[in-house]
Structure formats: C-alpha cells, structure tokens
Scaffold this active site. Structure first.
Site, PDB file in Angstrom:
ATOM      1  N   GLU A 403       0.896  -1.096  -0.077  1.00  0.00           N
ATOM      2  CA  GLU A 403       0.022   0.016   0.018  1.00  0.00           C
ATOM      3  C   GLU A 403       0.870   1.279   0.155  1.00  0.00           C
ATOM      4  O   GLU A 403       1.618   1.477   0.640  1.00  0.00           O
ATOM      5  CB  GLU A 403      -0.797   0.026   1.265  1.00  0.00           C
ATOM      6  CG  GLU A 403      -1.959   1.371   1.528  1.00  0.00           C
ATOM      7  CD  GLU A 403      -2.062   1.235   2.830  1.00  0.00           C
ATOM      8  OE1 GLU A 403      -1.970   2.451   3.410  1.00  0.00           O
ATOM      9  OE2 GLU A 403      -2.435   0.645   3.304  1.00  0.00           O
ATOM     10  N   HIS A 488      -3.261  -6.588  11.227  1.00  0.00           N
ATOM     11  CA  HIS A 488      -4.071  -7.523  10.793  1.00  0.00           C
ATOM     12  C   HIS A 488      -4.021  -8.915  11.469  1.00  0.00           C
ATOM     13  O   HIS A 488      -3.621  -9.639  10.801  1.00  0.00           O
ATOM     14  CB  HIS A 488      -3.912  -7.728   9.402  1.00  0.00           C
ATOM     15  CG  HIS A 488      -4.070  -6.468   8.355  1.00  0.00           C
ATOM     16  ND1 HIS A 488      -3.378  -6.150   7.551  1.00  0.00           N
ATOM     17  CD2 HIS A 488      -4.714  -5.265   8.697  1.00  0.00           C
ATOM     18  CE1 HIS A 488      -3.681  -5.193   6.759  1.00  0.00           C
ATOM     19  NE2 HIS A 488      -4.473  -4.252   7.539  1.00  0.00           N
ATOM     20  N   ASN A 526      -5.795  -6.801   2.710  1.00  0.00           N
ATOM     21  CA  ASN A 526      -6.435  -6.516   4.118  1.00  0.00           C
ATOM     22  C   ASN A 526      -7.755  -7.351   4.407  1.00  0.00           C
ATOM     23  O   ASN A 526      -8.472  -7.579   3.490  1.00  0.00           O
ATOM     24  CB  ASN A 526      -6.910  -4.884   3.800  1.00  0.00           C
ATOM     25  CG  ASN A 526      -7.652  -4.286   5.086  1.00  0.00           C
ATOM     26  OD1 ASN A 526      -8.753  -4.782   5.377  1.00  0.00           O
ATOM     27  ND2 ASN A 526      -7.139  -3.450   5.690  1.00  0.00           N
TER      28      ASN A 526
END
Length: 547
Positions: A403, A488, A526
C-alpha cells in the site's frame, strides 16, 4: 464524476472500472503533540447495560465485523441479541466538540489503558515522538506480546474505528490458500458482494485522484512503481469519497485531510457504527453494553451457558461483576481477544472439551512497513489524505503487495511510505501460562525476516531505478523496517480445525466463533471484507440449521 458509494458499490464501482484487489490498513501517522485530559463534556443518557442475572437468547462477545454481521442477521431472523463490548461507545463528543482526537495530537482518547502513546511510526528524523498521556479506555490498543505488537480497535465498532477502511476482496486465484474448506463460488457469487454492499464500498475517482493535492504522495508512488515495471492499482475503501472531495474543496469539516485516522475519523468514514450496527439497532432487537469484558463462559443447566462479565470504568477499574445466562454465545472479540479467551477457558477447565487446535494458526497477515527517501524534485506534499487508495502489486512474483500509505505530518517530508502485506508462512500459537495467570503468544521477531525479504522484491528495485535509499529514521535509530507490529491479526481458532466448517465449537452446542480468529494467518489483502463475508456465510448456515 465523483466515485460515490451506490446501493451495490462493489458491482457498480469496482467491476465497472476494473480495479483489481489491493490491500492495506492506514498507518504511519505521527504523534507530534499531546493534550492532557480536560474536563469531560456531559454525556447523553445511555441505555441501561446488561443486568446481573439476565438471561438472553444470544450473547455476542465483541462488536467488530463478525459480531456485527451476526447481530444483524440474527435480529432480522427474529432473535433478540445482546452484544458486550470491552471498549467505549464513542458516541459522545469530548470537550473539544469532537468524538475522536486528531492523530497528530493524541490525548486521553487515543490509547487503551496506556500512560504513554505507542505510535506505529514512533520516530521522526531519528527522534522519538511518543508522549505521556492520561490512562483511559482509549480507542487504539497496542497489545504487546513477546515478539510483536498487535494494534486493535477498542470500542463499539471494533477495528472499523481505527483502520484505513481498505475494503479489499482477495483475488480469486488466491482464495484457496486463504480458506481451503470454503466454497469459493459461493463466496465470490454471494457473500463478498453482500459484504461489500453492506459496508458501503467505493473507489476514488481516478480523474480527481490525478488532480488533487492531497494524493500527490500517491502519484509519486505510482510513478516510481510504474518506472520499475510494477502494476499499480486503485484499492476500494469505505470512506465517503464525495465527502473527501468536499474536504479538498473546503466546503465541509476536514477529517481524512486533517490527518484523522489512527484514533478514529470524525467525518467521512463508514465504520460499522454507520453500517451493520446501525441496521442491527434499527431492528429493535439488538442491545449493546460498552465497557463490559467477558471473563468466563461455562455450561449451565438446560444446555445454556453462564457468562461472567466485568463492567469497567474509563480508568480500567472493575466496577461490577455480572453473571448472565445465554442460550447461545458468539465469540467475536477479534483474533486476539477470541483466541486468548478460548485458550484460557480450555486450560482453566471452564470449557475443557475444546479441541487442541484452539490457539493455533495465528499470523500477522505478513505486515511490514518501510519508508523511502525521495529526491528533492519528488515532493510528496504537505497535505496528505490519511486514507490510502492505491498500491503496488508484486504478489505473484515476490509475495508482496505494498500500500502507498500516507505520512500526514502536515509538513513536506520528501518520503514515500508503505505498508506491505506479504506471504509470510510463519504461524504462532497462544498458550496458557499457569504460573503467570495469562495467555501468551509465541511469535518470534525473527519470523518477520520473511516479510522483509518479500517486501524488498519491490523496494530494492525501485530504489535502484530511482537512485533513492530507505529511510532509517522512522522506526528507531538507523532502523529501516517496521517489523515489530501487525494491524491485521488473524487466526487462533481456525475454521474447520478449531471449529467445524461454519464456526461451531462442536463440543459445546450453542457456542460459535465468527470473527478473524477463523482465518489462518493471512488473507493476501486487508482482511476485513473477508472476515465480513465469511461471517455472512456462516451466520446464514447457523440460522438455517441451528435455530
């Protein structure tokens, strides 16, 4: 044309523009100042919390993605649900008139029961930036284990309060490695579209992206990626893109463009409070008790369960202990919360029949961060949207998706910053330490080297092409990689191993896991859309067969 979120945004936005799945969660906002805790604003009257001795048809432990899906669908099926949440409700403005504090100015609202901030990017120009704060039940928990810090949202809405809203569906070809026991046709034909529609997913308008000052940093990232031969992709998000365009135009109060993200967004982001939880509450069948922490679940007479719950105050002190009876219990406290609770209940004899897979298969989704120092002719902009919207895809060749993340310091940094998700194969286990009276995680810091190696397949090549170097001042003194954390957490009660193929804890009818603990360590992107879609799949089956 703006990228508005329509009724079915995944069909109308993502498929129309052909954007492929990306990944990420926002990070790297710096804590450059601190406010002490002033006097509180008067709170509006809240519904009465769950009572000692209450009996409920369904108790849901946690209000994140999985728990919110379960609550909504059960309520729509005519079942009364009570949700208990360890964090605050986050529905009352503070003395500054805002519910959430700014990322650059953390105050008592920022961290969960800490007396010092612990920002994921905790150095700037080689200087430490963490500061003392009052102890409070703040919104972001930086939970420390032996080899890793796990960032988690605390409050009604769970992780949706503090993530970057990156709503990413994994590539179909990668799904078999994520959830091998789940029918991919059903997930991609039914449950992913359902989840994306309910979450309000949309994509930035590419024409606006190309012209707005707040995404100059991302355009620099695109230029560097493409010049090194990497595919560059736009990534869906649950932020209201129309609102962000108005932020840039100066016609509404700024949120993403004011650096708000790490400790909540006051405007713009569609957290679970605005989506699943709002719809669940509207049924009239869902109640929520914030600042309630479950400590025990054990079988009771008649096939029910006795649940012991501590009510806590905003300093973390226990103010009451309640015993509640539930016909069914859904564990939705997040990967770490659910796993720790189940491991403790098994080891201490409350639920001794849980199988040996409980606590296993935990991973960090391959998270690792880094920054690059750009040349003076590649400024990234003093104004940066805190919502990432694009990334660099090298998953197939190098096992990494990066990202292009913001560094919303409010000043020009000439830096490109990235959160990578990598195909890290390492998995840890939660276990009960009887002498210490707590659950521990055996993650090893050295396991992050696999993620670093995969991320380097992108950034070594870009640095070589651009004649640039890694930043060494963001995570310590002369430290390149942010390899100490994860946004995460996944696994710990893996689907079809610790549970059956729909999240049932089969030794105890009426007990279910319905959150990220079901996913074995990595989603390739994600994870929250996958958590949501899997919860939609599982609760549909449970309602049809168990109720």
């Amino acid at each position: 044309m703006s990228a508005r979120a329509p009724e079915n945004p995944v069909l109308r936005e993502i498929s129309r523009r052909g954007f492929i799945a990306g990944t990420g969660s926002v990070l790297g906002a710096t804590a450059l100042g601190v406010h002490a805790a002033p006097a509180r604003a008067a709170a509006a009257p809240a519904p009465a919390p769950i009572a000692d001795g209450a009996r409920v048809p369904v108790l849901v432990i946690g209000t994140g993605y999985g728990g919110s899906v379960a609550a909504l669908r059960l309520a729509q099926a005519g079942v009364d649900v009570h949700m208990v949440e360890m964090g605050m409700a986050w529905d009352t403005p503070g003395p500054d008139g805002k519910i959430f504090c700014n990322t650059r100015e953390p105050d008592y609202r920022s961290y969960w029961l800490r007396t010092r901030t612990k920002a994921p990017l905790n150095y700037f120009l080689g200087l430490p930036i963490d500061r003392d704060i009052p102890r409070h039940t703040g919104i972001l928990d930086a939970e420390e284990f032996g080899g890793i810090t796990v960032y988690q949202g605390r409050g009604v809405g769970g992780g949706s309060l503090v993530n970057g809203g990156m709503a990413v569906t994994p590539r179909r070809e990668n799904f078999g490695a994520v959830l091998p026991s789940v029918n991919a046709d059903e997930m991609y034909g039914v449950y992913y579209p359902r989840a994306n529609a309910e979450l309000g997913v949309g994509v930035v308008d590419p024409a606006w992206f190309d012209s707005t000052a707040c995404y100059q940093y991302a355009r620099v990232g695109r230029k560097h990626a493409q010049r090194s031969g990497f595919p560059f992709v736009f990534v869906p998000d649950v932020y209201d893109w129309d609102y962000m365009e108005r932020e840039a135009a100066g016609t509404v109060t700024r949120s993403a463009l004011a650096g708000e993200i790490l400790y909540g967004n006051n405007h713009g982001k569609r957290s679970l409070q605005q989506t699943y939880l709002a719809r669940a509450r509207a049924t009239g069948r869902v109640a929520i008790s914030p600042l309630h922490r479950v400590t025990s679940v054990a079988p009771a007479a008649g096939g029910r369960y006795t649940v012991v719950i501590e009510q806590i105050g905003t300093t973390g002190a226990v103010t009451a202990v309640k015993n509640v009876t539930a016909d069914r219990v859904f564990f939705a406290a997040g990967s770490v919360g659910t796993s720790k609770l189940l491991v403790r209940l098994k080891a201490t004899g409350a639920l001794p029949g849980l199988n040996g897979e409980v606590g296993r298969g935990w991973g960090d989704n391959g998270n690792v961060m880094c920054g690059r120092a750009n040349h003076m002719w590649d400024p990234t902009g003093a104004l940066q949207s805190a919502i990432p919207c694009c990334g660099i895809d090298n998953w197939a060749a190098g096992g990494a998706f990066a990202e292009v993340a913001p560094l919303p310091t409010g000043i020009e940094t000439y830096a490109s910053f990235y959160l990578s998700i990598t195909n890290n194969p390492n998995r840890a286990q939660f276990s009960w330490n009887a002498s210490a009276g707590k659950v521990e995680l055996n993650w090893q810091a050295a396991w992050k080297q696999a993620s670093i190696t995969m991320a380097k397949t992108i950034f070594d090549k870009i640095n070589s092409r651009e004649g640039t170097i890694y930043r060494t001042d963001l995570f310590g003194v002369y430290k390149i990689w942010g390899d100490h954390l994860t946004y995460h957490p996944l696994g710990g009660a893996v689907l079809n191993r610790a549970t059956d193929n729909y999240g049932r804890l089969t030794a105890y009818p009426g007990l279910y896991v319905i959150d990220g603990a079901l996913i074995p360590g990595n989603t390739t992107v994600n994870p929250f859309v996958t958590i949501t879609a899997l919860a939609e799949r599982n609760i549909e089956k449970i309602i049809a067969t168990d109720l």
